[in-house]
Every structure is written in structure tokens, then in C-alpha cells.
Design a protein around this motif. Structure first.
Motif, PDB file in Angstrom:
ATOM      1  N   MET A   1      49.086  33.357  48.943  1.00 27.14           N
ATOM      2  CA  MET A   1      47.988  32.764  48.240  1.00 27.14           C
ATOM      3  C   MET A   1      46.986  33.866  47.889  1.00 27.14           C
ATOM      4  O   MET A   1      46.665  34.939  48.346  1.00 27.14           O
ATOM      5  CB  MET A   1      47.016  32.024  49.560  1.00 27.14           C
ATOM      6  N   VAL A   2      46.436  33.368  46.413  1.00 33.28           N
ATOM      7  CA  VAL A   2      45.472  34.415  45.653  1.00 33.28           C
ATOM      8  C   VAL A   2      44.140  33.939  45.879  1.00 33.28           C
ATOM      9  O   VAL A   2      43.772  32.815  45.908  1.00 33.28           O
ATOM     10  CB  VAL A   2      45.855  34.190  44.408  1.00 33.28           C
ATOM     11  N   THR A   3      43.225  35.023  46.537  1.00 28.98           N
ATOM     12  CA  THR A   3      42.026  34.683  46.899  1.00 28.98           C
ATOM     13  C   THR A   3      41.148  35.316  46.005  1.00 28.98           C
ATOM     14  O   THR A   3      41.558  36.159  45.026  1.00 28.98           O
ATOM     15  CB  THR A   3      41.522  35.162  48.384  1.00 28.98           C
ATOM     16  N   SER A   4      39.768  34.836  46.171  1.00 27.89           N
ATOM     17  CA  SER A   4      38.681  35.511  45.089  1.00 27.89           C
ATOM     18  C   SER A   4      38.565  37.139  45.253  1.00 27.89           C
ATOM     19  O   SER A   4      38.208  37.766  44.535  1.00 27.89           O
ATOM     20  CB  SER A   4      37.182  34.873  45.395  1.00 27.89           C
ATOM     21  N   ARG A   5      38.955  37.532  46.498  1.00 25.75           N
ATOM     22  CA  ARG A   5      38.969  39.237  46.773  1.00 25.75           C
ATOM     23  C   ARG A   5      40.075  39.822  45.821  1.00 25.75           C
ATOM     24  O   ARG A   5      39.530  40.844  45.302  1.00 25.75           O
ATOM     25  CB  ARG A   5      39.418  39.359  48.289  1.00 25.75           C
ATOM     26  N   ASP A   6      41.161  38.994  45.560  1.00 27.11           N
ATOM     27  CA  ASP A   6      42.090  39.534  44.725  1.00 27.11           C
ATOM     28  C   ASP A   6      41.523  39.788  43.293  1.00 27.11           C
ATOM     29  O   ASP A   6      41.790  40.666  42.494  1.00 27.11           O
ATOM     30  CB  ASP A   6      43.507  38.679  44.706  1.00 27.11           C
ATOM     31  N   VAL A   7      40.948  38.360  42.977  1.00 26.75           N
ATOM     32  CA  VAL A   7      40.184  38.548  41.739  1.00 26.75           C
ATOM     33  C   VAL A   7      39.295  39.455  41.391  1.00 26.75           C
ATOM     34  O   VAL A   7      39.078  40.548  40.399  1.00 26.75           O
ATOM     35  CB  VAL A   7      39.691  37.217  41.326  1.00 26.75           C
ATOM     36  N   ALA A   8      38.533  39.609  42.344  1.00 24.05           N
ATOM     37  CA  ALA A   8      37.258  40.941  42.534  1.00 24.05           C
ATOM     38  C   ALA A   8      38.104  42.192  42.186  1.00 24.05           C
ATOM     39  O   ALA A   8      37.587  42.894  41.278  1.00 24.05           O
ATOM     40  CB  ALA A   8      36.519  40.566  43.713  1.00 24.05           C
ATOM     41  N   ARG A   9      38.988  42.390  42.841  1.00 19.17           N
ATOM     42  CA  ARG A   9      39.899  43.583  42.877  1.00 19.17           C
ATOM     43  C   ARG A   9      40.093  43.711  41.569  1.00 19.17           C
ATOM     44  O   ARG A   9      39.845  45.059  40.729  1.00 19.17           O
ATOM     45  CB  ARG A   9      40.774  43.757  43.971  1.00 19.17           C
ATOM     46  N   LEU A  10      40.983  42.968  41.024  1.00 15.84           N
ATOM     47  CA  LEU A  10      41.631  43.157  39.618  1.00 15.84           C
ATOM     48  C   LEU A  10      40.465  43.352  38.671  1.00 15.84           C
ATOM     49  O   LEU A  10      40.760  44.109  37.649  1.00 15.84           O
ATOM     50  CB  LEU A  10      42.552  41.638  39.446  1.00 15.84           C
ATOM     51  N   ALA A  11      39.308  42.526  38.932  1.00 15.41           N
ATOM     52  CA  ALA A  11      38.403  42.655  37.692  1.00 15.41           C
ATOM     53  C   ALA A  11      37.583  43.885  38.096  1.00 15.41           C
ATOM     54  O   ALA A  11      36.533  44.220  36.927  1.00 15.41           O
ATOM     55  CB  ALA A  11      37.592  41.396  37.664  1.00 15.41           C
ATOM     56  N   GLY A  12      37.764  44.405  39.043  1.00 12.52           N
ATOM     57  CA  GLY A  12      36.729  45.611  39.294  1.00 12.52           C
ATOM     58  C   GLY A  12      35.234  45.155  39.755  1.00 12.52           C
ATOM     59  O   GLY A  12      34.287  46.039  39.243  1.00 12.52           O
ATOM     60  N   VAL A  13      34.952  44.123  40.121  1.00 11.26           N
ATOM     61  CA  VAL A  13      33.744  43.670  40.675  1.00 11.26           C
ATOM     62  C   VAL A  13      33.747  43.248  42.037  1.00 11.26           C
ATOM     63  O   VAL A  13      34.692  43.329  42.678  1.00 11.26           O
ATOM     64  CB  VAL A  13      33.314  42.368  39.815  1.00 11.26           C
ATOM     65  N   SER A  14      32.513  42.564  42.522  1.00  9.08           N
ATOM     66  CA  SER A  14      32.478  42.343  43.979  1.00  9.08           C
ATOM     67  C   SER A  14      32.867  40.970  44.034  1.00  9.08           C
ATOM     68  O   SER A  14      32.872  40.076  43.126  1.00  9.08           O
ATOM     69  CB  SER A  14      31.105  42.423  44.512  1.00  9.08           C
ATOM     70  N   GLN A  15      33.300  40.486  44.997  1.00  9.70           N
ATOM     71  CA  GLN A  15      33.643  39.034  45.311  1.00  9.70           C
ATOM     72  C   GLN A  15      32.635  38.155  44.931  1.00  9.70           C
ATOM     73  O   GLN A  15      32.856  36.902  44.674  1.00  9.70           O
ATOM     74  CB  GLN A  15      33.922  39.092  47.012  1.00  9.70           C
ATOM     75  N   SER A  16      31.356  38.376  45.415  1.00  5.88           N
ATOM     76  CA  SER A  16      30.102  37.567  44.840  1.00  5.88           C
ATOM     77  C   SER A  16      29.952  37.268  43.459  1.00  5.88           C
ATOM     78  O   SER A  16      29.996  36.238  42.997  1.00  5.88           O
ATOM     79  CB  SER A  16      28.964  37.968  45.531  1.00  5.88           C
ATOM     80  N   THR A  17      30.461  38.161  42.675  1.00  4.79           N
ATOM     81  CA  THR A  17      30.324  37.928  41.225  1.00  4.79           C
ATOM     82  C   THR A  17      31.335  37.171  40.724  1.00  4.79           C
ATOM     83  O   THR A  17      31.064  36.248  39.955  1.00  4.79           O
ATOM     84  CB  THR A  17      30.564  39.420  40.604  1.00  4.79           C
ATOM     85  N   VAL A  18      32.610  37.202  41.397  1.00  5.57           N
ATOM     86  CA  VAL A  18      33.601  36.185  41.143  1.00  5.57           C
ATOM     87  C   VAL A  18      32.939  34.632  41.236  1.00  5.57           C
ATOM     88  O   VAL A  18      33.067  33.761  40.520  1.00  5.57           O
ATOM     89  CB  VAL A  18      34.667  36.421  41.863  1.00  5.57           C
ATOM     90  N   SER A  19      32.236  34.633  42.674  1.00  9.01           N
ATOM     91  CA  SER A  19      31.892  33.302  42.874  1.00  9.01           C
ATOM     92  C   SER A  19      30.826  32.927  41.746  1.00  9.01           C
ATOM     93  O   SER A  19      30.767  31.678  41.456  1.00  9.01           O
ATOM     94  CB  SER A  19      31.337  33.420  44.356  1.00  9.01           C
ATOM     95  N   TYR A  20      29.932  33.987  41.413  1.00 10.13           N
ATOM     96  CA  TYR A  20      28.805  33.327  40.590  1.00 10.13           C
ATOM     97  C   TYR A  20      29.325  33.097  39.277  1.00 10.13           C
ATOM     98  O   TYR A  20      28.832  32.248  38.575  1.00 10.13           O
ATOM     99  CB  TYR A  20      27.764  34.609  40.413  1.00 10.13           C
ATOM    100  N   VAL A  21      30.417  33.785  38.802  1.00 11.77           N
ATOM    101  CA  VAL A  21      31.034  33.522  37.570  1.00 11.77           C
ATOM    102  C   VAL A  21      31.554  31.927  37.645  1.00 11.77           C
ATOM    103  O   VAL A  21      31.349  31.283  36.496  1.00 11.77           O
ATOM    104  CB  VAL A  21      32.369  34.401  37.036  1.00 11.77           C
ATOM    105  N   MET A  22      32.222  31.622  38.529  1.00  6.87           N
ATOM    106  CA  MET A  22      32.659  30.486  38.667  1.00  6.87           C
ATOM    107  C   MET A  22      31.776  29.162  38.615  1.00  6.87           C
ATOM    108  O   MET A  22      31.706  28.167  38.210  1.00  6.87           O
ATOM    109  CB  MET A  22      33.565  30.246  39.861  1.00  6.87           C
ATOM    110  N   SER A  23      30.564  29.553  39.580  1.00  9.04           N
ATOM    111  CA  SER A  23      29.591  28.312  39.837  1.00  9.04           C
ATOM    112  C   SER A  23      28.614  28.390  38.745  1.00  9.04           C
ATOM    113  O   SER A  23      27.812  27.680  38.382  1.00  9.04           O
ATOM    114  CB  SER A  23      28.855  28.710  41.039  1.00  9.04           C
ATOM    115  N   GLY A  24      28.491  29.604  38.040  1.00  9.53           N
ATOM    116  CA  GLY A  24      27.535  29.729  37.134  1.00  9.53           C
ATOM    117  C   GLY A  24      26.050  29.853  37.517  1.00  9.53           C
ATOM    118  O   GLY A  24      24.843  29.202  36.982  1.00  9.53           O
TER     119      GLY A  24
END
Lengths: 342, 342
Positions: A1-24
Motif C-alpha cells: 500500500m502506498v501512503t501519502s508519506r511515500d509521496v511526500a518522501r519522493l517529492a521531497g516535501v512534508s506529508q501535510s503538503t501532499v495533503s494540501y495539494v490534494m485538498s487545495g
DNA sequence: TTGTAAGCGTTATCAC
DNA sequence: GTGATAACGCTTACAA
């Protein structure tokens, strides 16, 4: 299972940034956004619904309670399910099903387990015991159907009173001498769904207004035999007009085809010897033989109106006051079972 | 919102004990159990579905993908939905809907967002593009329908080949001279659902085995006009038997009533002048006029078989090997459209 | 514009 | 037989 932590790591940002990108829900620099979206794409990230619901207190799910009770109508619920599901998807929501036979517990379960954010309750009875429960839930409930006491809930339904009136109006103004309404079978009457009495009231009012001979007969059921019984009574009841031009009104969709067939078997051709007006979806009307003049049930319009209110409620947009009853206007389509005016 | 912490506090136990009382996953002293159950009762505690799913990796939800595509059959999906929903509830699971028009993404969404623990996929096409996606998901998928390549998935369906064979067998052994199969309309053929060809194959095989004259005609659609077109062709095609006893096989439920009506209009009475066998639910067969001899579609049996496999899979009970195709046997019921044997 | 960290309400692993 | 406690994966103040 791929989580937002994985995304954050790959993108070099924090987990919250991933969340905010998705929610706008906060502004993101174009560059960061690009990197995050790319990471989401390459990893095929999909947010975990349970975790999201837990954290946000929003399940993004609509509960739909359908009338699958033993002996329920069942004809015509499909367009409701279909339209409601599609409307939900348009707003990025899912639909979870519950059946009528779960009763009020079904509602509390959906609400109290936080399985959904709102509930659509189909085919409510006049004194439906679920109504009072529905009013006390922590999620909004939209009714399809109109109970005697809407108790602060939103209701959407076809305007059955108007449908009844239009049916008789149509017959009265096209030179018919009497109208017989082939009513609902006993089991529908027993369920005490409000639309039955509303339709009858509309029909009676119109008959009175036009001063046309009017009678109601009730078939035992919607079988071929049931139609025969009802027709025996309807046809031997000449009424004050005595054997003149007869108009039959058939509000139960299931009874329409059996009625038409019974008439044909008696050598009575709908559209030549008498008129028949049915209350059913246009799709049903087109496929009866002969195609029956009908007042449409408009399940798609009713569903859309219900979902519109629902999402305005969820999005905290302005909505009409609770207890509002939205009625959809039925449409008359003349097909082959209408006598032409004399 | 009342949580398990509230229950624990009131019962004077730890939160984990509450959880264990509810799940029964470890033994609890009668006294503790009583106190906890009492607390649950008085507080009306219902576990939060999202939290539970997150912690247990089990959503207790079944995904159901229904064929609501534009132009899809739609007739007869309701009994599937109903039966599947009820089976799910019996095992304390819920049902979430997805529609066919979401395609393969609909499947990945349900699975990857952990929205459900298993998926039932209805009405799969022969080369359905969703099949290969389905095989790679992290949740089990049960197909209703049989694709060309089941690819390690479980399939349940009616035995359409047998249905086709039984239909022609019945006609051949009741002294008919020729059989005409009123096929599926073009749009159904275009969707390339596997059951069509299976039914036709069974019918052809039986006709060959019995050496009976056999032809297939395709209606443009399932309207009354479509039935007329098909019948024109069917009736002017005397075949080798030349005008003898004719048997009509109508596998599309939507085409049955229009066909019967067209025949009656031509003065041909099904059951007196020729035979008609339909492929439809018993409920449909009972309500056609005249009631049509039919091979049952058994949607409830098919659904139950599918759900049985599904829950055996979820409960890690023994299951047949993947790629297993479970076929439900259709049942022939003679009604009023069968010519008696000569 | 971005990161840190505290929950959300369960389940389940350790301990005792 | 029971109780702490660490996850589960996300959202959202609060900081920076």
C-alpha cells in the motif's frame, strides 16, 4: 500500500503538503505542486478512505436506503439508484446501500458508525416510523416521498396530487363521460405510502371540479387476474353517464400492461373504444402494448433535486428552510391509448 | 459522538477490553462482559467505521459494480443488487456501489482507497478491459458473468449454454418442425457480453443434435417495432420444414412482451399457433401476457453463489481454485405459450 | 509558502 | 483475564 508519506518522501516535501495539494485548502507554489503531483502519479497514490474519514470527520459517502422490503414496489427504483449514484460521483462521493427492511436501525447504523455524511431515504410511508429517528440523526436526511409530518426534514417527490388532477383533467376536457380509477393493490395500500392518497385526492378534486362521473375500484393485486377483477367492476359500472366514453386511470405502473391486455382480450381497444392514462416512467410507457398515454414519474428529476439539496447542505451553501417539500411536476405524454376529442 | 473510551470509562475497564468484548477475540469474564455490554447499551455506542477500518485493515464493505452504462440492459439488475446487499448484511458487511461507466478506474479506486474488502463485478464482457485490472487488485474480485479469459478470478453465472440447449431441446421434443431464435438487439451484441454467444452456441448445438430446422434473426432493438422487423423475417422464413409447427426462442427479456404482442396482432396465438420460450426471471414470465414459458435467469441463486465464494475467501475458508466458473442451472417452466406435443 | 506535530477512534501486541 | 500503548494513514491547527 502506498501512503501519502511515500509521496511526500519522493517529492521531497512534508506529508501535510501532499495533503494540501490534494485538498487545495492552502496555496502551493507551482513548482512544489508539480513535484507532488508527479510523485502521486508515478506511485499511483490513492488516499486511504478510512484514515481520511477518521481525520476529517467526513466519509465522503452518501447512504441510500432503498425499498427492498418484501412486497415493495421495486419497479422503478433502479433509475433512482442510478441517478443518485451518478450525482454522488460527480461530487466525489460514494454511495452505500441499506435496505428498507433494516428499518430505523439501518439509519442509526449508517449515521452513528460514521459510515456516511448524509442519507437519502426512499419511499417513505405516511407515518413512517423511521421519520422521527431520521430527524434525530447527526447527519442530514433527505426524503424521497412526503410523510404526514416532515419533522424538519427535506422532502422531494413527484407532485402526485397534480398528477391525479392532470389525469382527470385530460379525460374531462377530451369529451369523456366518466372516469374510473383502477387503484393500487391491497399490499401497496397497506404500506400506506403517502403518494397513493395524494394521487387519489388530486383525481377526486378534478372530477368534482369538472362534474364528471368518477369511481375508484381496487384490484386485489397487480397480476393479470387482479386486472381482470378490477376491470369487471369498472366496466359494469356505467355510472351516471351510462356507457358513454370511458377513461381509465391506472396509477400503478405494474398494473398498466395487465390492464391493457385484459381490455384487448375483451375486444376493447384502448385509444379506439376507451382511453387509458397510466402513471409510470416514460420508458415504461413506450414499451407497453399499445404505448400508453402517461404522466411521467420523473425519477431522475426527483433524484437530482434531492441530491442538489443534499450537497448544498453538506457544502454549507444556502438551502431552503427545513420541512421544505419540493415537488416535481409530472408531464403528460399522449400516446396510443388516448381517444381523440369528439 | 460516543466512543469506546466513553464505554470503557463507564464500565470501569480499559478501552481494549471494550474492543475485545465486541470482537470476541479473547475470553472475557462474565462479569466484565456484562458491565461492558450494559455500558454499550446505555450509551448506544456504535464503533466508528473509519477508525475500525484504519486499525484493522478491514472496511467490512463489499464493492458492487453495476451495469449502469448508457444502453446497458438494466432489466433484472435489481434482484442482483437486492440479494447481494442482503447477503452482505447477513455477514455484517455493507455494500458500496460503483457504476460500469467508471470503467477500470472504478475498480482501482474501490480497492486502492481501501473502500472495500472485496468486489463483485456484474455483467462482464467477453474481453472486458476491467478483467486484467481486476486480477491485479489487492482485494478479491468475483465476476458475475464469464469472460473469455477468467485470469485467475472467480466467476459465477447462469449456464447460458445449457439454457440455449434446453430451449431447443424442449421444442424439438414437443414435435416442432422448426426453431427460430429471435436474437439480441444490435447494442447488446455490440457490448459483446459473453452470455449471448454461449446461449446461441447451446441452441445451435441442440438444433444440430436433433436435426431440426433452425435459424437466427436479429432485431434492431427491443422496441415493438424491433420485434415486428424480427418477426417479419422469422415468419417468412419457412425453412426446410415449410410452415410446420414453429417454435420461437427469445433470449432477451425486453423483447419478450413486444414479440408476444406482435404475434397476437397478426392473429397468431402463442400456445395455439406456435410456441414461444423466453429467457427471463420467473417473475417476468408470470407477468407477460400471455405468461410465457421460460428458462429462469435465477439472479438470486447466482448472487448467493457469488457471495458464498466471496465470504469464504474473506474468512480464509477453503475455496475452489481460482478461475473456477460456477454455473447455475436454469429451470424450464411451461406456461401458456407452449404448444402441447402433437 | 512550507514543515511539525497533535489528534481522529479503533485494533492488536505486549506485558502483567 | 485485563491494561497500557503503539500503530493505522490522514487532516489541520500552529509555527516558522
Amino acid at each position: 500500500m502506498v501512503t501519502s508519506r511515500d509521496v511526500a518522501r519522493l517529492a521531497g516535501v512534508s506529508q501535510s503538503t501532499v495533503s494540501y495539494v490534494m485538498s487545495g485548502r492552502r496555496s502551493i507554489s507551482p513548482e512544489t505542486r508539480r513535484r507532488v503531483e508527479e510523485a502521486i502519479e508515478t506511485l499511483g497514490f490513492q488516499p486511504n478512505a478510512g484514515a481520511r474519514a477518521l481525520a476529517s470527520q467526513r466519509s465522503q459517502v452518501i447512504g441510500l436506503v432503498v425499498p427492498f422490503a418484501p412486497g415493495a414496489d421495486m419497479t422503478g427504483v433502479l433509475p433512482f439508484i442510478e441517478t443518485i449514484t451518478k450525482c454522488a460521483r460527480e461530487e466525489d462521493h460514494n454511495v452505500i446501500l441499506a435496505t428498507e427492511d433494516e428499518g430505523a436501525e439501518g439509519l442509526t447504523r449508517l449515521s452513528d458508525q460514521s459510515l456516511c455524511d448524509a442519507i437519502v431515504l426512499m419511499e417513505v410511508g405516511s407515518k413512517d416510523p423511521r421519520i422521527s429517528v431520521a430527524a434525530g440523526l447527526s447527519v442530514p436526511v433527505i426524503l424521497i416521498g412526503v410523510p404526514d409530518d416532515p419533522a424538519g426534514l427535506y422532502c422531494v417527490d413527484l407532485d402526485y396530487t397534480l398528477a391525479g388532477r392532470l389525469a382527470v383533467d385530460e379525460l374531462a376536457t377530451s369529451a369523456h363521460d366518466r372516469v374510473v380509477l383502477l387503484g393500487y393493490p391491497r399490499d401497496v395500500m397497506a404500506r400506506d405510502v403517502n403518494f397513493v392518497r395524494r394521487f387519489l385526492r388530486g383525481a377526486e378534486e378534478s372530477a368534482a371540479a369538472h362534474g364528471i362521473a368518477y369511481a375508484e375500484v381496487s384490484p386485489p393485486d397487480t397480476s393479470r387476474a387482479g386486472a381482470e377483477v378490477a376491470l369487471d367492476e369498472a366496466l359494469t359500472e356505467p355510472g351516471p353517464g351510462g356507457g358513454g366514453r370511458l377513461g381509465l386511470v391506472v396509477p400503478d405502473p405494474q398494473l398498466i400492461q395487465p390492464t391493457l391486455q385484459s381490455l384487448l382480450d375483451r375486444g376493447l381497444v384502448p385509444g379506439r373504444d376507451l382511453s387509458v392514462i397510466g402513471l409510470c416512467t416514460d420508458r415504461t410507457a413506450e414499451t407497453t402494448t399499445p404505448p400508453v398515454t402517461n404522466l411521467s414519474l420523473e425519477p431522475r428529476d426527483v433524484s437530482r433535486r434531492a441530491m442538489r439539496i443534499l450537497f448544498r447542505l453538506l457544502n454549507r451553501e444556502s438551502v431552503p428552510a427545513p420541512s421544505t417539500v419540493e415537488l416535481v411536476t409530472p408531464r403528460l405524454t399522449r400516446r396510443q391509448t388516448s381517444l381523440s376529442a369528439r
